[in-house]
Design a protein around this motif. Sequence first.
Motif, short mmCIF file in Angstrom:
data_model
loop_
_atom_site.label_atom_id
_atom_site.label_comp_id
_atom_site.label_asym_id
_atom_site.label_seq_id
_atom_site.Cartn_x
_atom_site.Cartn_y
_atom_site.Cartn_z
N MET A 241 0.83 -1.21 0.00
CA MET A 241 0.00 0.00 0.00
C MET A 241 0.86 1.26 0.00
N THR A 242 2.03 1.20 0.63
CA THR A 242 2.95 2.34 0.57
C THR A 242 3.41 2.58 -0.86
N VAL A 243 3.75 1.49 -1.55
CA VAL A 243 4.15 1.61 -2.97
C VAL A 243 3.00 2.18 -3.79
N ALA A 244 1.76 1.73 -3.50
CA ALA A 244 0.59 2.24 -4.22
C ALA A 244 0.45 3.75 -4.02
N GLY A 245 0.64 4.21 -2.78
CA GLY A 245 0.53 5.64 -2.50
C GLY A 245 1.61 6.46 -3.20
N ILE A 246 2.84 5.96 -3.18
CA ILE A 246 3.94 6.66 -3.85
C ILE A 246 3.69 6.71 -5.36
N ALA A 247 3.24 5.59 -5.92
CA ALA A 247 2.96 5.53 -7.37
C ALA A 247 1.85 6.50 -7.75
N TRP A 248 0.77 6.56 -6.94
CA TRP A 248 -0.32 7.47 -7.25
C TRP A 248 0.13 8.93 -7.12
N GLY A 249 0.97 9.21 -6.13
CA GLY A 249 1.49 10.57 -5.98
C GLY A 249 2.29 11.00 -7.19
N ILE A 250 3.15 10.10 -7.69
CA ILE A 250 3.97 10.40 -8.87
C ILE A 250 3.09 10.54 -10.11
N TYR A 251 2.08 9.66 -10.24
CA TYR A 251 1.15 9.75 -11.37
C TYR A 251 0.41 11.09 -11.36
N THR A 252 0.01 11.52 -10.18
CA THR A 252 -0.67 12.82 -10.06
C THR A 252 0.25 13.96 -10.47
N LEU A 253 1.49 13.91 -10.01
CA LEU A 253 2.46 14.96 -10.36
C LEU A 253 2.71 15.00 -11.87
N ALA A 254 2.69 13.83 -12.50
CA ALA A 254 2.93 13.76 -13.95
C ALA A 254 1.83 14.44 -14.74
N GLY A 255 0.64 14.56 -14.16
CA GLY A 255 -0.48 15.15 -14.89
C GLY A 255 -0.63 16.64 -14.74
N ARG A 256 0.20 17.28 -13.92
CA ARG A 256 0.02 18.71 -13.66
C ARG A 256 0.28 19.57 -14.89
N GLY A 257 1.10 19.10 -15.83
CA GLY A 257 1.37 19.89 -17.02
C GLY A 257 0.60 19.43 -18.25
N SER A 258 -0.42 18.62 -18.06
CA SER A 258 -1.16 18.06 -19.19
C SER A 258 -1.89 19.13 -19.98
N LYS A 259 -1.71 19.11 -21.30
CA LYS A 259 -2.40 20.04 -22.19
C LYS A 259 -3.73 19.47 -22.68
N ASN A 260 -3.83 18.16 -22.71
CA ASN A 260 -5.05 17.48 -23.12
C ASN A 260 -5.28 16.30 -22.18
N PRO A 261 -5.92 16.54 -21.03
CA PRO A 261 -6.07 15.51 -20.00
C PRO A 261 -6.72 14.22 -20.48
N LEU A 262 -7.75 14.31 -21.32
CA LEU A 262 -8.43 13.11 -21.80
C LEU A 262 -7.50 12.26 -22.64
N SER A 263 -6.77 12.89 -23.55
CA SER A 263 -5.85 12.17 -24.41
C SER A 263 -4.71 11.56 -23.61
N ASP A 264 -4.15 12.34 -22.68
CA ASP A 264 -3.06 11.82 -21.84
C ASP A 264 -3.51 10.63 -21.01
N THR A 265 -4.70 10.74 -20.41
CA THR A 265 -5.20 9.65 -19.58
C THR A 265 -5.46 8.40 -20.42
#
Length: 290
Positions: A151-175
């Motif tokens: 679960m710690t790994v899951a939390g770290i991975a989700w945190g990094i995934y969230t950070l990766a999306g902060r500069g998204s120009k097209n959220p639907l396409s990126d997701t």
Amino acid sequence: MNKLKIVLCTTLALLAFAGNSILCRLALGTGTIDAASFTTIRLLSGIVVLAAILQITKAGNEQISKGSWRASFMLFLYAATFSFAYISLDTGTGALILFGSVQITMILASLISGNKLHYSEWIGMLTAFCGFVYLIMPGLATPSLMGFILMTVAGIAWGIYTLAGRGSKNPLSDTAHNFLRTLPFVAILVAATFQYANLSREGILLAVLSGGIASGLGYAVWYIALGGLLVTQAAVVQLIVPVIAAVGGVLFANEVISLRLLLSSIMILGGILTVILGKHYFSQWTLNRT
């Protein structure tokens, strides 16, 4: 970005997160499906739904972006470790480890990048986190070592995934492309676990709803919201997800509104409000005094 749009997208995303948590608990907690199959169907459902929506909307004039392999791997890592962790963790303990890891990961990333937190942000984060711990305290139990690690790994991975999306120009396409890129990892997971598969119609339905609606669409909306949130704000607002889930239990499962739920909700909401508004108003107050 329009503030109303940020608020709306953030609210929808947090509702999706809460719904996803409930669906995962229903599926894995009752043994209607095994963790690997749930993860596989969840991600495949997200791919199908997002690909269909992207196909329908691609005639628009938004520029196409294709996510990244790093974000895709973090998405898969989060989904897989989250599912397997809940085999040995109860709901309250798992939620504490997950959201604690997410918050710590994102705040550390913000500090490492050179952002300094205002003391009001520290106060708000501490208040919100204390409220979160108070909410889930009755369900806490000593976690298994493997469950804690997963679960710690899951939390770290989700945190990094969230950070990766902060500069998204097209959220639907990126997701959509992030989900699509999980296919090689899903194939490896299926090859390693298919002989242990345990499927039922109820489990498959819950996994499809979790992947297609709560995960696929929810994560796309979350990427939109991230365009207007600071890292600290994005980390702290996620602590409200357990409150939403608890309120959902009151509305849809005839659970009782407890004093613990009311007090923890006030602490979490007050802490989030302090983080979001505190720095601005404290700065204005300081300027007015000088």
